[in-house]
Design an enzyme around this catalytic site. Structure first.
Site, short mmCIF file in Angstrom:
data_model
loop_
_atom_site.label_atom_id
_atom_site.label_comp_id
_atom_site.label_asym_id
_atom_site.label_seq_id
_atom_site.Cartn_x
_atom_site.Cartn_y
_atom_site.Cartn_z
N ASP A 1 3.25 10.33 -1.06
CA ASP A 1 3.30 11.69 0.13
C ASP A 1 4.45 12.39 0.71
O ASP A 1 4.48 11.25 1.50
CB ASP A 1 2.10 12.61 -0.79
N GLY B 1 1.04 -0.91 0.32
CA GLY B 1 -0.03 0.18 0.22
C GLY B 1 1.52 1.47 -0.13
O GLY B 1 2.54 1.35 0.22
N THR B 2 0.04 2.41 0.50
CA THR B 2 1.17 3.71 0.47
C THR B 2 0.64 4.59 1.86
O THR B 2 0.78 4.06 2.51
CB THR B 2 -0.14 4.32 -0.80
N GLU C 1 -0.16 5.56 7.98
CA GLU C 1 -0.90 5.32 6.84
C GLU C 1 -1.65 4.56 7.84
O GLU C 1 -2.39 4.62 8.96
CB GLU C 1 0.27 3.27 5.71
#
Length: 236
Positions: A203, A89-90, A178
């Site tokens: 980001d 994931g990010t 996260e």
């Protein structure tokens, strides 16, 4: 079938990748797995099983946040016998030396979620990655020449937080923010399974830097390949 997963017994592999986005699960299956077959469409949370370099691997969307991933991890382990779970994931960086597009291996996860406080009756538990998965993923990243970071991440219960206090977490060495890893590691420990989060920095929370769609796609592929290699090389 379990409550939220429509797979039949045997349709899900013992080793699984867990993206939050079900469309990312579809992308992984179509791009990286051979002979991928969809086993779940319940609530639109797609799941697939195929092979990667001869190893049977599944990929399952989990949704966002601690409650959602907890549902899927519980059912994958208890109803389908999954043994290895790797989140892909990010995250948003909060350290100056962590750059957008870096890949983070979450060694541990701090959190403001109350889930563990409820489980451990107000005491603090330290959710931690499986060492062998972590070491394998790190070795893979080094082989590929990736900009890897290894350390603590923060699992947030709120995406929109008016008073996040990131500066304090950064001062104590937390790399990024996260929303799922603490729950994944806690449940893996409970059921004696192996877990790891491999995260792409999409980001930078402090500087405001973001990736473009094209850059995200390329970096996501690095993260996915690290996760797939870690899963396949630990296929005992």
């Amino acid at each position: 079938m379990s409550v939220h997963i429509g797979a039949k017994p045997g349709e899900i592999a013992e080793h699984i990748l867990l993206p939050g986005d079900p469309l990312r699960a579809k992308y992984i299956a179509e791009t990286f797995l051979e002979g991928a077959v969809c086993y779940n469409e319940v609530r639109g949370m797609l799941g697939f099983t195929g092979t990667y370099k001869g190893h049977r691997i599944s990929v399952q969307g989990t949704g966002m946040g601690v409650p959602s991933i907890s549902i899927y991890v519980n059912e994958l382990i208890q109803s389908y016998g999954v043994k290895t779970l790797i989140r892909v994931g990010t995250c948003g960086a909060i350290q100056p030396d962590v750059r957008v597009r870096d890949v983070i291996l979450a060694m541990s996860a701090s959190t403001d979620s109350n889930m563990n406080r409820l489980i451990f009756r107000g005491r603090d538990y330290a959710p931690t990655a499986d060492f062998h998965l972590l070491r394998t993923a790190y070795d893979v990243g080094m082989e590929k020449g990736l900009a890897l970071k290894v350390g603590n991440v923060f699992t947030a219960d709120m995406f929109y937080n008016d008073e996040p206090n990131w500066e304090t977490w950064a001062r104590y060495g937390v790399l990024a923010v996260e929303m799922e890893t603490a729950a994944l590691y806690t449940l893996a420990a409970k059921f004696d399974c192996r877990a790891l989060s491999v995260l792409t920095v999409s980001d930078h929370i402090i500087t405001g830097e973001e990736t473009t769609a094209e850059e995200r796609q390329t970096t996501f592929n690095d993260m996915i390949e690290v996760a797939l290699e870690a899963a396949s090389r630990n296929d005992a």
